[in-house]
Design an enzyme around this catalytic site. Structure first.
Site, PDB file in Angstrom:
ATOM      1  N   HIS A  19       7.517  10.102 -28.855  1.00  0.00           N
ATOM      2  CA  HIS A  19       6.576  10.974 -28.141  1.00  0.00           C
ATOM      3  C   HIS A  19       6.951  12.462 -28.298  1.00  0.00           C
ATOM      4  O   HIS A  19       6.097  13.290 -28.629  1.00  0.00           O
ATOM      5  CB  HIS A  19       6.523  10.572 -26.658  1.00  0.00           C
TER       6      HIS A  19
ATOM      7  N   LYS B 236       7.456  23.227 -14.245  1.00  0.00           N
ATOM      8  CA  LYS B 236       6.579  22.080 -13.960  1.00  0.00           C
ATOM      9  C   LYS B 236       6.214  22.051 -12.476  1.00  0.00           C
ATOM     10  O   LYS B 236       5.071  21.798 -12.098  1.00  0.00           O
ATOM     11  CB  LYS B 236       7.247  20.779 -14.397  1.00  0.00           C
TER      12      LYS B 236
ATOM     13  N   LYS C 127       2.817  11.617 -11.188  1.00  0.00           N
ATOM     14  CA  LYS C 127       1.973  10.766 -12.028  1.00  0.00           C
ATOM     15  C   LYS C 127       2.721   9.457 -12.253  1.00  0.00           C
ATOM     16  O   LYS C 127       3.844   9.459 -12.790  1.00  0.00           O
ATOM     17  CB  LYS C 127       1.687  11.428 -13.374  1.00  0.00           C
TER      18      LYS C 127
ATOM     19  N   HIS D 219      -1.321  13.061 -29.124  1.00  0.00           N
ATOM     20  CA  HIS D 219      -1.887  11.728 -28.857  1.00  0.00           C
ATOM     21  C   HIS D 219      -2.577  11.151 -30.085  1.00  0.00           C
ATOM     22  O   HIS D 219      -2.642   9.934 -30.251  1.00  0.00           O
ATOM     23  CB  HIS D 219      -2.870  11.787 -27.679  1.00  0.00           C
TER      24      HIS D 219
ATOM     25  N   HIS E   3      -0.422  18.219 -26.474  1.00  0.00           N
ATOM     26  CA  HIS E   3      -0.547  16.772 -26.306  1.00  0.00           C
ATOM     27  C   HIS E   3      -1.842  16.201 -26.879  1.00  0.00           C
ATOM     28  O   HIS E   3      -1.882  15.032 -27.249  1.00  0.00           O
ATOM     29  CB  HIS E   3      -0.403  16.387 -24.829  1.00  0.00           C
TER      30      HIS E   3
ATOM     31  N   ARG F 105       0.818  -1.231   0.000  1.00  0.00           N
ATOM     32  CA  ARG F 105       0.000   0.000   0.000  1.00  0.00           C
ATOM     33  C   ARG F 105       0.846   1.273   0.000  1.00  0.00           C
ATOM     34  O   ARG F 105       0.387   2.350   0.390  1.00  0.00           O
ATOM     35  CB  ARG F 105      -0.978   0.020   1.177  1.00  0.00           C
TER      36      ARG F 105
ATOM     37  N   ARG G 143      -3.386  22.082 -13.900  1.00  0.00           N
ATOM     38  CA  ARG G 143      -2.341  21.137 -14.330  1.00  0.00           C
ATOM     39  C   ARG G 143      -2.569  20.692 -15.776  1.00  0.00           C
ATOM     40  O   ARG G 143      -1.636  20.291 -16.472  1.00  0.00           O
ATOM     41  CB  ARG G 143      -2.278  19.923 -13.389  1.00  0.00           C
TER      42      ARG G 143
ATOM     43  N   GLU H 151       9.630  18.950 -24.727  1.00  0.00           N
ATOM     44  CA  GLU H 151       8.909  19.234 -23.465  1.00  0.00           C
ATOM     45  C   GLU H 151       9.438  20.530 -22.829  1.00  0.00           C
ATOM     46  O   GLU H 151       8.680  21.254 -22.193  1.00  0.00           O
ATOM     47  CB  GLU H 151       9.032  18.062 -22.477  1.00  0.00           C
TER      48      GLU H 151
ATOM     49  N   ASN I  51      -0.733  19.828 -20.719  1.00  0.00           N
ATOM     50  CA  ASN I  51      -1.092  19.031 -21.905  1.00  0.00           C
ATOM     51  C   ASN I  51      -1.023  19.860 -23.192  1.00  0.00           C
ATOM     52  O   ASN I  51      -1.464  19.405 -24.247  1.00  0.00           O
ATOM     53  CB  ASN I  51      -2.507  18.447 -21.749  1.00  0.00           C
TER      54      ASN I  51
ATOM     55  N   GLU J 156      -4.633  17.395 -11.033  1.00  0.00           N
ATOM     56  CA  GLU J 156      -5.168  17.819 -12.345  1.00  0.00           C
ATOM     57  C   GLU J 156      -6.678  17.991 -12.336  1.00  0.00           C
ATOM     58  O   GLU J 156      -7.387  17.412 -13.158  1.00  0.00           O
ATOM     59  CB  GLU J 156      -4.736  16.837 -13.444  1.00  0.00           C
TER      60      GLU J 156
END
Ligand code: GLY
Length: 355
Positions: free
Chosen positions: A256, A219, A130, A244, A240, A108, A233, A177, A237, A229
């Site tokens: 990417h 960031k 993330k 994607h 992105h 956990r 946040r 990025e 993106n 998010e």
């Protein structure tokens, strides 16, 4: 060496950026034992870190799946790792995401130390908590980052000397990025990128330390203000939503960061079409992207209808499909109810074929 602190109350942590700074990990570790998960491409750097047990990981989008988490947890159990221990994830974004999620799940949750070894992981994936894996949908398609958790690391150590052995295409992808962060942040990072292209691509340590520090600082600010998010946040993106849609198209063969580079050009074109920025800003972004050898348009033209359909059916797309991150005069903005005609024009500006 620079230190930034990500402020999350009693979960705050440092991001240390330097050259030859991996020894810091040992100065900071307070855990009884450590388990190191490392990308099997970067074995040479693992000698700098002593851990109680370690495991090589063949990091790809295909191995970034739940069975790998179980295998890692089994190895940790065999090594006697418990809640007083910590996991060290050393490698690129995939290793960081998988290691972070294993740390979030094992017993956990145990602490996780991120040691990113790609530019992309240093400025993006290792910061902000993330973590996660891809999920195989019932039709066999791999849905990126569908299963995961927010699990902040307890320390991030970015040693820019590890970038010297990074494939140049991957280094350029990390720059994409950084460009995104420069567009969202302040002018200093933009100026650094514009005036230090040679030094960055030649891995000048001092310039890389500055690049990673400034990019990570932007960031850090965004994730501190919206950890999970629920709002701002989403600005991260930028580019992105477009990226994607094109990244999985096999014939385009895009990494990417390359898809993000094209996505940034499309997002700035959309911002201009919406009247939020002028044409000079669009040209400035395209020039910067191109100056780093990143693509500004699709290598093979694609139908705009097909690209829009891919955006609509993006299984991970949260909320409305007419929501985009665009640029305004003072940085990133969330735009709702964006007209599909304007999105089509944005695709056309990067080589999409209309009607
Ligand atoms: N890479 C985007 C984020 O961390 O939110």
């Amino acid at each position: 060496m620079n230190t930034l602190t990500v402020q999350f109350g009693n979960r705050s942590y440092d991001i240390i950026v330097g050259a030859g700074c991996l020894y810091i990990v040992h100065e900071r570790i307070q855990n009884e034992s450590t388990f190191m998960l490392f990308d099997d491409n970067i074995r040479q750097y693992t000698e700098s870190i002593t851990s109680s047990a370690s495991m090589a990981f063949h990091a790809t989008e295909q191995t970034k799946v739940l069975p790998s988490i179980e295998t890692i947890c089994q190895s940790m159990r065999s090594a006697g790792i418990d809640r007083s221990s910590a996991l060290i994830a050393m490698g690129g974004g995939v290793t960081g995401d998988v290691g972070g999620y294993a740390a979030a799940s094992y017993m956990r949750g145990i602490p996780c130390i991120q040691i990113p070894t790609t530019l992309l992981a240093m400025v993006d994936a290792s910061i902000g908590g993330k973590t996660g894996v891809n999920m195989q949908a019932s039709d066999g398609e791999l849905i990126k980052n569908m299963i995961g958790a927010f699990w902040q690391p307890s320390l991030v150590v970015a040693d820019v000397t590890t970038l010297k052995t990074l494939d140049e295409r991957q280094l350029r992808c990390g720059v994409a990025e950084c460009i995104k962060h420069a567009l969202l942040g302040h002018g200093d990072l933009m100026a650094l990128l514009q005036s230090n292209r040679e030094a960055i691509l030649n891995c000048d340590e001092e310039v890389l330390i500055e690049l990673v520090t400034q990019s990570a600082a932007i960031k850090k600010e965004v994730v501190e203000s919206d950890e999970r998010e629920t709002g701002s946040r989403a600005l991260l993106n930028l580019g992105h939503t477009f990226a994607h849609a094109i990244e999985p198209i096999k014939e385009l063969d895009l990494y990417h960061g390359e898809a993000v580079a094209i996505g940034l050009c499309a997002a700035t074109a959309l911002s201009e079409a919406m009247g939020r920025i002028d044409a000079a800003k669009v040209d400035c972004v395209r020039e910067l992207v191109s100056s780093y050898g990143l693509p500004t348009s699709l290598p093979i033209p694609q139908s705009v209808d097909m690209l829009n359909e891919r955006m609509r059916s993006d299984k991970k797309h949260e909320g409305s499909t007419t929501r985009f991150i665009v640029l305004g005069e003072s940085g990133g903005e969330i735009a709702e109810d964006v007209d599909e005609q304007l999105v089509a024009l944005a695709w056309a500006s990067v080589g999409g074929q209309l009607g």
